[in-house]
Motif scaffolding. Structure first.
Motif, PDB file in Angstrom:
ATOM      1  N   ARG A  50       0.860  -1.181   0.000  1.00 13.45           N
ATOM      2  CA  ARG A  50       0.000   0.000   0.000  1.00 13.45           C
ATOM      3  C   ARG A  50       0.898   1.233   0.000  1.00 13.45           C
ATOM      4  O   ARG A  50       1.636   1.489   0.946  1.00 13.45           O
ATOM      5  N   LYS A  51       0.862   1.992  -1.088  1.00 10.72           N
ATOM      6  CA  LYS A  51       1.689   3.190  -1.202  1.00 10.72           C
ATOM      7  C   LYS A  51       1.191   4.288  -0.272  1.00 10.72           C
ATOM      8  O   LYS A  51       0.071   4.224   0.256  1.00 10.72           O
TER       9      LYS A  51
ATOM     10  N   THR B 114       0.105   6.992  -1.031  1.00 11.85           N
ATOM     11  CA  THR B 114      -1.085   7.619  -1.614  1.00 11.85           C
ATOM     12  C   THR B 114      -2.357   6.862  -1.285  1.00 11.85           C
ATOM     13  O   THR B 114      -3.453   7.345  -1.555  1.00 11.85           O
ATOM     14  N   GLY B 115      -2.219   5.642  -0.728  1.00 10.14           N
ATOM     15  CA  GLY B 115      -3.365   4.785  -0.466  1.00 10.14           C
ATOM     16  C   GLY B 115      -3.587   3.752  -1.555  1.00 10.14           C
ATOM     17  O   GLY B 115      -4.383   2.819  -1.372  1.00 10.14           O
ATOM     18  N   GLU B 116      -2.899   3.899  -2.685  1.00 13.02           N
ATOM     19  CA  GLU B 116      -3.025   2.939  -3.780  1.00 13.02           C
ATOM     20  C   GLU B 116      -2.387   1.604  -3.395  1.00 13.02           C
ATOM     21  O   GLU B 116      -1.297   1.575  -2.810  1.00 13.02           O
ATOM     22  N   THR B 117      -3.034   0.504  -3.710  1.00  7.77           N
ATOM     23  CA  THR B 117      -2.520  -0.831  -3.422  1.00  7.77           C
ATOM     24  C   THR B 117      -2.006  -1.460  -4.710  1.00  7.77           C
ATOM     25  O   THR B 117      -2.730  -1.526  -5.705  1.00  7.77           O
ATOM     26  N   VAL B 118      -0.764  -1.922  -4.677  1.00 11.36           N
ATOM     27  CA  VAL B 118      -0.141  -2.504  -5.871  1.00 11.36           C
ATOM     28  C   VAL B 118       0.481  -3.852  -5.530  1.00 11.36           C
ATOM     29  O   VAL B 118       0.788  -4.138  -4.367  1.00 11.36           O
TER      30      VAL B 118
ATOM     31  N   GLU C 229      -6.289  -8.995  -9.055  1.00  8.21           N
ATOM     32  CA  GLU C 229      -5.466  -8.129  -9.893  1.00  8.21           C
ATOM     33  C   GLU C 229      -4.987  -8.878 -11.134  1.00  8.21           C
ATOM     34  O   GLU C 229      -4.917  -8.321 -12.225  1.00  8.21           O
TER      35      GLU C 229
END
Length: 466
Positions: free
Chosen positions: A105-106, A108-112, A461
């Motif tokens: 989880r970056k 920024t809140g983005e999950t990759v 994903e």
């Protein structure tokens, strides 16, 4: 695949991906050694870290007490690396070892999803808590830079508010401080902050210094038992001689906004409860679904995770066998072990890439240092017991040389000299004044996924990409 083939490079052969999770002592040392040992093009290295610095945790009490600035103990990752490592700003929240994917989880809140060939888990530890009424809501920790900065502001705010108050009961509760944990973190925190409030009291003409009281409590029968009987008693005498009330065999029964109840029945009016009673492994380790010991991931002496290909774990979050101690012991969660484990794992990853045998980790502890502020310290380097200024010189010398960069060393040394000559200004910045100060808020312990959630996320994903 040979090193030469990677150096020559082809468009059809992908370089192995080494993903290191955590920028503590173990993770940063592992990355530094990998950068030095790997040939150009031999592998890609990435580091997952929520902040762009390595926190020098042993000096946090000096940040809380104002001896050092926060920037002094935040060692830049950009300065300490050779710029060959990709730094991913975020935190790992799960691992799917079957798919060889780490969920990140970056900031920024983005999950990759980050794929890997070799995964190095060094997420460190969190503050260990117990099921004590009011503890999670009202206690503050000392594991992060934000917590240290908050505690400094909070303690000075209590002096400001007590000085302005006309209510004797309010003043009494604001001027009593409770630290739980008789280990290094708790002892140094109580000692350094007590020195801060003692010096600050001279700047508050309406405050009686005798009303300022620090309590240090621990359920254990001895203070810092790792130091041995003599040095442990010396530390106890120093603290009590400075007016700190040390209570052993005692813990917290209940915490409230304006008072703390001890297990011996005492009720202490206090609005400051600092909890340093041990650490627990990062919750990330539970997402692998493999064997743990008290939350720490079980690993081999080579620090590989049994039954999982390409995964290494070390530092506070892994139960690394202590071969020097024997008898099934595991290495204690100290910076000294974590740093050396990082070097060994880097060497083992390089060996694995080159089809060479892995080597076990073995190291005997070199000693302990405890800085109690001012001229007070106790140290035990190489088994030699020291007190006072000699111990202080050893403690500060050890910390100074352990800092990664010359910039960090210069800042710390300059801060020490400035504080010794000019003292403190007792300024609270207010940066954290509007933030809730619970352990969960600062340490993000609710961020992790379960093993099932990790698998669902990774497969979801993958399906979207397909």
């Amino acid at each position: 695949m040979t090193t030469a083939q990677y150096r020559e490079g082809t468009d059809t052969v992908a370089r192995p991906k080494i993903l290191v999770v955590g920028a503590g002592f173990a993770g940063v040392e592992c990355v530094r050694r990998l950068e030095r040992s790997l040939a150009p093009g031999e592998a890609d290295v990435a580091l997952v870290a929520p902040f762009s610095y390595q926190l020098y945790l042993p000096l946090l009490p000096q940040v809380a007490s104002g001896v050092l600035t926060p920037q002094s103990v935040a060692v830049s990752l950009r300065r300490s690396s050779r710029h060959r490592t990709r730094i991913i700003p975020g935190g790992a929240i799960g691992v799917d070892h079957e798919a060889k994917v780490c969920v990140v989880r970056k900031i920024t809140g983005e999950t990759v999803n980050e794929p890997y060939d070799y995964l190095v888990l060094t997420p460190g530890s969190i503050t260990r808590t117990f099921d004590i009424p009011g503890l999670v809501e009202h206690a503050r920790g000392m594991k992060t830079l934000a917590e240290a900065a908050y505690i400094r502001d909070h303690v000075i705010a209590q002096l400001d508010l007590a000085d302005a108050s006309q209510d004797e009961a309010e003043r009494a509760s604001r001027l009593q401080f409770v630290v739980v944990g008789g280990g290094y973190a708790g002892t140094e925190t109580a000692a350094c902050l007590q020195r801060l409030t003692t010096n600050a009291a001279r700047r508050y003409p309406r405050l009686d210094p005798k009303l300022i009281k620090w309590h240090l409590i621990d359920i254990a029968p001895r203070l810092m038992p790792e130091l041995g009987d003599k040095l442990g008693r010396s530390a106890l005498e120093i603290l009590r001689g400075r007016g700190i009330e040390v209570s052993l065999g005692v813990s917290v029964a209940k915490a409230a906004p304006e008072e703390v109840t001890f297990t011996d029945g005492r009720v202490v009016p206090s609005r400051t409860l600092i909890w340093t009673a041990g650490v627990a492994a990062s919750p990330l380790m539970a997402t692998l679904g493999t064997e743990t010991v008290k939350g720490r991931l079980v690993v081999t002496p080579e620090m590989t995770v049994p039954g999982i290909d390409g995964v290494f774990a070390l530092g506070d979050a892994a139960a690394v066998p202590d071969l020097a101690a024997g008898d099934g012991a595991v290495c204690p969660p100290t910076a000294q072990h974590a740093t050396r484990q990082g070097r060994k794992v880097a060497a083992n990853i390089v060996a694995s890439l080159r089809r060479e045998p892995l080597r076990p980790y073995e190291h005997r502890d070199l000693g302990l240092v405890v800085d109690l502020g001012g001229r007070d310290a106790v140290s035990k380097p190489l088994g030699i017991e020291l007190r006072g200024m000699p111990a202080q010189a050893v403690a500060r010398g050890y910390h100074w040389q352990a800092l990664r960069t010359n910039v960090a060393r210069t800042r710390v040394f300059t801060n020490w000299m400035l504080n010794a000559v000019a003292g403190d200004d007792f300024v609270r910045t207010g940066f954290q004044s509007q933030k809730r100060a619970t352990l969960r808020d600062f340490e993000y312990t609710d961020s992790y996924l379960s093993p099932e959630q990790v698998r669902e996320h990774v497969r979801g994903e993958t399906a979207l990409r397909g």
